[in-house]
Structures are given as C-alpha cells and as structure tokens.
Design a protein around this motif. Structure first.
Motif, PDB file in Angstrom:
ATOM      1  N   TYR A  76      -2.653  -4.525 -29.785  1.00  0.00           N
ATOM      2  CA  TYR A  76      -3.983  -4.133 -29.331  1.00  0.00           C
ATOM      3  C   TYR A  76      -5.067  -4.838 -30.151  1.00  0.00           C
ATOM      4  O   TYR A  76      -6.082  -5.284 -29.598  1.00  0.00           O
ATOM      5  N   ALA A  77      -4.851  -4.940 -31.457  1.00  0.00           N
ATOM      6  CA  ALA A  77      -5.827  -5.625 -32.311  1.00  0.00           C
ATOM      7  C   ALA A  77      -5.985  -7.088 -31.893  1.00  0.00           C
ATOM      8  O   ALA A  77      -7.107  -7.614 -31.858  1.00  0.00           O
ATOM      9  N   TYR A  78      -4.878  -7.727 -31.537  1.00  0.00           N
ATOM     10  CA  TYR A  78      -4.960  -9.117 -31.086  1.00  0.00           C
ATOM     11  C   TYR A  78      -5.672  -9.218 -29.735  1.00  0.00           C
ATOM     12  O   TYR A  78      -6.377 -10.207 -29.462  1.00  0.00           O
ATOM     13  N   LEU A  79      -5.501  -8.218 -28.876  1.00  0.00           N
ATOM     14  CA  LEU A  79      -6.250  -8.194 -27.623  1.00  0.00           C
ATOM     15  C   LEU A  79      -7.746  -8.150 -27.902  1.00  0.00           C
ATOM     16  O   LEU A  79      -8.518  -8.920 -27.313  1.00  0.00           O
ATOM     17  N   ARG A  80      -8.154  -7.273 -28.804  1.00  0.00           N
ATOM     18  CA  ARG A  80      -9.581  -7.134 -29.116  1.00  0.00           C
ATOM     19  C   ARG A  80     -10.144  -8.429 -29.714  1.00  0.00           C
ATOM     20  O   ARG A  80     -11.280  -8.817 -29.414  1.00  0.00           O
ATOM     21  N   LEU A  81      -9.364  -9.086 -30.545  1.00  0.00           N
ATOM     22  CA  LEU A  81      -9.819 -10.342 -31.138  1.00  0.00           C
ATOM     23  C   LEU A  81      -9.969 -11.428 -30.066  1.00  0.00           C
ATOM     24  O   LEU A  81     -10.902 -12.241 -30.127  1.00  0.00           O
ATOM     25  N   SER A  82      -9.060 -11.441 -29.111  1.00  0.00           N
ATOM     26  CA  SER A  82      -9.166 -12.444 -28.041  1.00  0.00           C
ATOM     27  C   SER A  82     -10.359 -12.153 -27.138  1.00  0.00           C
ATOM     28  O   SER A  82     -10.990 -13.082 -26.601  1.00  0.00           O
ATOM     29  N   GLN A  83     -10.696 -10.881 -26.956  1.00  0.00           N
ATOM     30  CA  GLN A  83     -11.843 -10.518 -26.122  1.00  0.00           C
ATOM     31  C   GLN A  83     -13.160 -10.991 -26.718  1.00  0.00           C
ATOM     32  O   GLN A  83     -14.134 -11.201 -25.975  1.00  0.00           O
ATOM     33  N   ARG A  84     -13.203 -11.165 -28.007  1.00  0.00           N
ATOM     34  CA  ARG A  84     -14.433 -11.616 -28.663  1.00  0.00           C
ATOM     35  C   ARG A  84     -14.933 -12.934 -28.088  1.00  0.00           C
ATOM     36  O   ARG A  84     -16.146 -13.210 -28.080  1.00  0.00           O
ATOM     37  N   GLU A  85     -14.023 -13.765 -27.636  1.00  0.00           N
ATOM     38  CA  GLU A  85     -14.384 -15.109 -27.186  1.00  0.00           C
ATOM     39  C   GLU A  85     -14.790 -15.161 -25.718  1.00  0.00           C
ATOM     40  O   GLU A  85     -15.186 -16.221 -25.223  1.00  0.00           O
ATOM     41  N   ARG A 113      -2.252  -6.169 -20.518  1.00  0.00           N
ATOM     42  CA  ARG A 113      -0.996  -5.604 -20.000  1.00  0.00           C
ATOM     43  C   ARG A 113       0.046  -5.370 -21.092  1.00  0.00           C
ATOM     44  O   ARG A 113       0.784  -4.378 -21.031  1.00  0.00           O
ATOM     45  N   LEU A 114       0.141  -6.253 -22.093  1.00  0.00           N
ATOM     46  CA  LEU A 114       1.170  -6.086 -23.117  1.00  0.00           C
ATOM     47  C   LEU A 114       0.889  -4.882 -24.018  1.00  0.00           C
ATOM     48  O   LEU A 114       1.773  -4.021 -24.176  1.00  0.00           O
ATOM     49  N   PRO A 115      -0.307  -4.775 -24.637  1.00  0.00           N
ATOM     50  CA  PRO A 115      -0.542  -3.559 -25.438  1.00  0.00           C
ATOM     51  C   PRO A 115      -0.501  -2.281 -24.617  1.00  0.00           C
ATOM     52  O   PRO A 115      -0.033  -1.242 -25.105  1.00  0.00           O
ATOM     53  N   LEU A 116      -0.981  -2.333 -23.362  1.00  0.00           N
ATOM     54  CA  LEU A 116      -0.913  -1.141 -22.523  1.00  0.00           C
ATOM     55  C   LEU A 116       0.531  -0.757 -22.234  1.00  0.00           C
ATOM     56  O   LEU A 116       0.889   0.430 -22.252  1.00  0.00           O
ATOM     57  N   GLU A 128      -6.902   4.668 -26.743  1.00  0.00           N
ATOM     58  CA  GLU A 128      -7.702   3.586 -27.328  1.00  0.00           C
ATOM     59  C   GLU A 128      -7.446   2.270 -26.607  1.00  0.00           C
ATOM     60  O   GLU A 128      -8.367   1.491 -26.349  1.00  0.00           O
ATOM     61  N   ALA A 129      -6.179   2.005 -26.261  1.00  0.00           N
ATOM     62  CA  ALA A 129      -5.839   0.762 -25.560  1.00  0.00           C
ATOM     63  C   ALA A 129      -6.473   0.733 -24.169  1.00  0.00           C
ATOM     64  O   ALA A 129      -6.955  -0.326 -23.733  1.00  0.00           O
ATOM     65  N   VAL A 130      -6.475   1.858 -23.476  1.00  0.00           N
ATOM     66  CA  VAL A 130      -7.107   1.918 -22.162  1.00  0.00           C
ATOM     67  C   VAL A 130      -8.607   1.673 -22.299  1.00  0.00           C
ATOM     68  O   VAL A 130      -9.201   0.900 -21.534  1.00  0.00           O
ATOM     69  N   TRP A 131      -9.216   2.336 -23.268  1.00  0.00           N
ATOM     70  CA  TRP A 131     -10.658   2.144 -23.502  1.00  0.00           C
ATOM     71  C   TRP A 131     -10.971   0.692 -23.833  1.00  0.00           C
ATOM     72  O   TRP A 131     -11.925   0.106 -23.306  1.00  0.00           O
ATOM     73  N   GLY A 132     -10.156   0.087 -24.697  1.00  0.00           N
ATOM     74  CA  GLY A 132     -10.390  -1.294 -25.084  1.00  0.00           C
ATOM     75  C   GLY A 132     -10.175  -2.272 -23.952  1.00  0.00           C
ATOM     76  O   GLY A 132     -10.827  -3.323 -23.899  1.00  0.00           O
ATOM     77  N   ALA A 133      -9.263  -1.939 -23.045  1.00  0.00           N
ATOM     78  CA  ALA A 133      -9.044  -2.814 -21.895  1.00  0.00           C
ATOM     79  C   ALA A 133     -10.246  -2.794 -20.954  1.00  0.00           C
ATOM     80  O   ALA A 133     -10.614  -3.824 -20.373  1.00  0.00           O
ATOM     81  N   LEU A 134     -10.860  -1.628 -20.829  1.00  0.00           N
ATOM     82  CA  LEU A 134     -12.003  -1.492 -19.919  1.00  0.00           C
ATOM     83  C   LEU A 134     -13.311  -1.948 -20.563  1.00  0.00           C
ATOM     84  O   LEU A 134     -14.227  -2.396 -19.858  1.00  0.00           O
ATOM     85  N   LYS A 135     -13.415  -1.817 -21.893  1.00  0.00           N
ATOM     86  CA  LYS A 135     -14.634  -2.177 -22.621  1.00  0.00           C
ATOM     87  C   LYS A 135     -14.326  -3.316 -23.597  1.00  0.00           C
ATOM     88  O   LYS A 135     -14.042  -3.088 -24.772  1.00  0.00           O
ATOM     89  N   PRO A 136     -14.340  -4.556 -23.134  1.00  0.00           N
ATOM     90  CA  PRO A 136     -13.970  -5.682 -23.998  1.00  0.00           C
ATOM     91  C   PRO A 136     -14.902  -5.840 -25.190  1.00  0.00           C
ATOM     92  O   PRO A 136     -16.090  -5.518 -25.120  1.00  0.00           O
TER      93      PRO A 136
END
Length: 283
Positions: free
Chosen positions: A183-192, A207-210, A243-251
């Motif tokens: 999930y942390a790597y997903l959030r870091l990738s969303q930064r870009e 999809r992977l962290p979820l 948290e993963a669902v929230w992070g997926a919806l709110k990049p």
C-alpha cells in the motif's frame, strides 16, 4: 583544549545517521511484534528483556554496517568508516551480552530465530553496494518477515516454551506487514500522477494492495472459523483494508513521502495495538 577534544570526538562518533536506523517505517515492524508478544504473554519478564535487547541490538547493528558498506563502495566519505566500526562494536557487544543472558536463562532455542536474518541482510548489503537498494518491495517484505519473528520470540520467552500460537502470531503479523508495504508503494506511485484518473484506473493501480489486504481478512477469518484463534482478531485487519480502499479512491497526488510514511506508521501502529488487545481479550 580537553573540552575541544571531547567535542570533536562527539562530532566524529555520535552521528545520528550512523548510529540510528533511518528507515522510520521499519521501526513499527519490530516494535509492533515486540508489543504483541508482550501483551499476548501477559506481561514483561526478565527473560523477555534479554530477547528484546537482542532484537534491538540486531536491528540497530544493521545501520552502521550499511554505512560501512557504503564507505567501502564509495558512496560515503571514508571519515565515516571509524564511527561505523565504533557503533558496530557497541551494538555487537550489546547483542553478545543479550545472547549470553538468553543462554543463561535456557532460551538458547530462540537464538536460531536470528538465522533467517542473515540471507536477508546479505541481500540488502549486496544491493547497497550496487546502489540498488531503493524501491525494492520484495526486500522490505522479506525484512518485515524477519523482524516479525520478534513476536513469537518474546511470546515464547514469556511462557517458557514453544507452541503453535507463536508461529500463528508471526504469520498473522507478516500478512499485515505485506499489505502495508504494498500500500505504501501504491501511495508513492500516486504522487507522480498529474491529475485524478478515472475510477477504473485508480482501482486497477490499487489491485495488488487491495487484494492482499482484502485477502488477509478472508484468510484470517477462515483460520478463525476453523478454531485456530478467536474471530475477534479478524477485526484488526479491517483497519488496513479500509485504509487501502480510501487510498485507492483518494490518490496521494503531490503528497510528500514523509507524510505518506507517517500516516502508514499510524495505521500500522493502530493495527498492532488492536491486534494485541483483541487476541488478549479473546484469550
């Protein structure tokens, strides 16, 4: 002159980036399992104190060792070689004392839990020597599994013998750590990302962290229903999944990495505390 000499020695040896692990996220993967082991075993004993001291010594030892490898590979100035060796000596001595303390209490069977750390450590150092240690989730996942062994070690030291519950604690905590890292790597990738993409794109990226966080709930729930432990424990896994669902919806577009790390640190800490209390309440 003596005061200046003392001040100079402090500047040389007492450098935070050499003496203290700088990966803040890794702290929760050690301190969390230690907390769980203590809570589940219902208290702190002197036996557990030796185990915790050994775990902390090993955890701290990696930092100056990494600095030394960076010096040897030309990534850090040679002046950091001596303080790195100094702190390796300090933590090595503390670790040796802790191991002797464990052996004196009949806890030698727990020392072997340190063996899985060796290949992971060598892997990490090899990557460091090649300047390739950054953004390696598989290495972090392996490392979190090694650190998670602190939970059964502290638990077994508290009850005085091995049992299956210790391995269950390790497996259950590692499941959450894997989801947390992905999930942390997903959030870091969303930064870009330049803008918020369509919902389908956001869910596809997550999809992977979820899958891991959601699968953890299902897997832990099945084990609980099979009678391995109380179903109450499953509730702790809802924290990371939500948290993963929230992070997926709110990049996390444009969010600083330190803020991403601090938020995930709080989520993981909340999980560890909830897990420990739910397991204890069910016991």
């Amino acid at each position: 002159m003596a005061i200046q000499s003392t001040s100079s020695l402090k500047r040389i040896f007492f450098q935070r980036h050499i003496a203290v692990p700088i990966e803040h996220g890794s702290w929760v993967f050690l301190l969390g399992p230690i907390l769980v082991g203590l809570v589940v075993s219902e208290g702190l004993t002197s036996n557990q104190g030796w185990v915790i001291l050994a775990a902390l010594a090993g955890f701290f030892f990696r930092q100056p060792l990494t600095i030394l490898v960076k010096v040897m590979s030309g990534r850090r100035p040679s002046k950091e070689r001596l303080p790195a060796l100094f702190w390796m000596g300090v933590y090595g001595l503390i670790g040796l004392i802790a191991i002797l303390g464990m052996l004196s209490r009949g806890l030698g069977f727990l020392v072997v839990l340190a063996l899985p750390a060796l290949p992971v450590l060598f892997w990490h150092l090899w990557l460091v020597s090649r300047r390739e240690e950054r953004r390696k989730p598989i290495v972090e996942i392996a490392g979190s599994g090694v650190l998670g062994l602190a939970a059964p070690a502290v638990y077994w030291a508290g009850i005085g013998h091995l049992n299956l519950n210790g391995w269950l604690l390790w497996l259950l905590l590692w499941l959450q750590a894997i989801g947390s890292i992905l999930y942390a790597y997903l959030r870091l990738s969303q930064r870009e990302w330049q803008s918020v993409p369509p919902l389908q794109t956001r869910l596809s990226a997550a999809r992977l962290p979820l899958a891991v966080c959601g699968g953890s709930i299902a897997g832990v729930g099945l084990l609980a229903l099979s009678g391995w432990f109380s179903p109450l424990v499953t509730a702790a896994y809802l924290i990371q999944f939500a948290e993963a669902v929230w992070g997926a919806l709110k990049p996390a577009i444009g969010v600083k990495p330190v803020l991403i790390g601090m938020r995930q640190l709080m989520i993981s800490s909340l999980f560890m505390i909830s897990f420990a209390l739910l397991w204890r309440a069910a016991g």
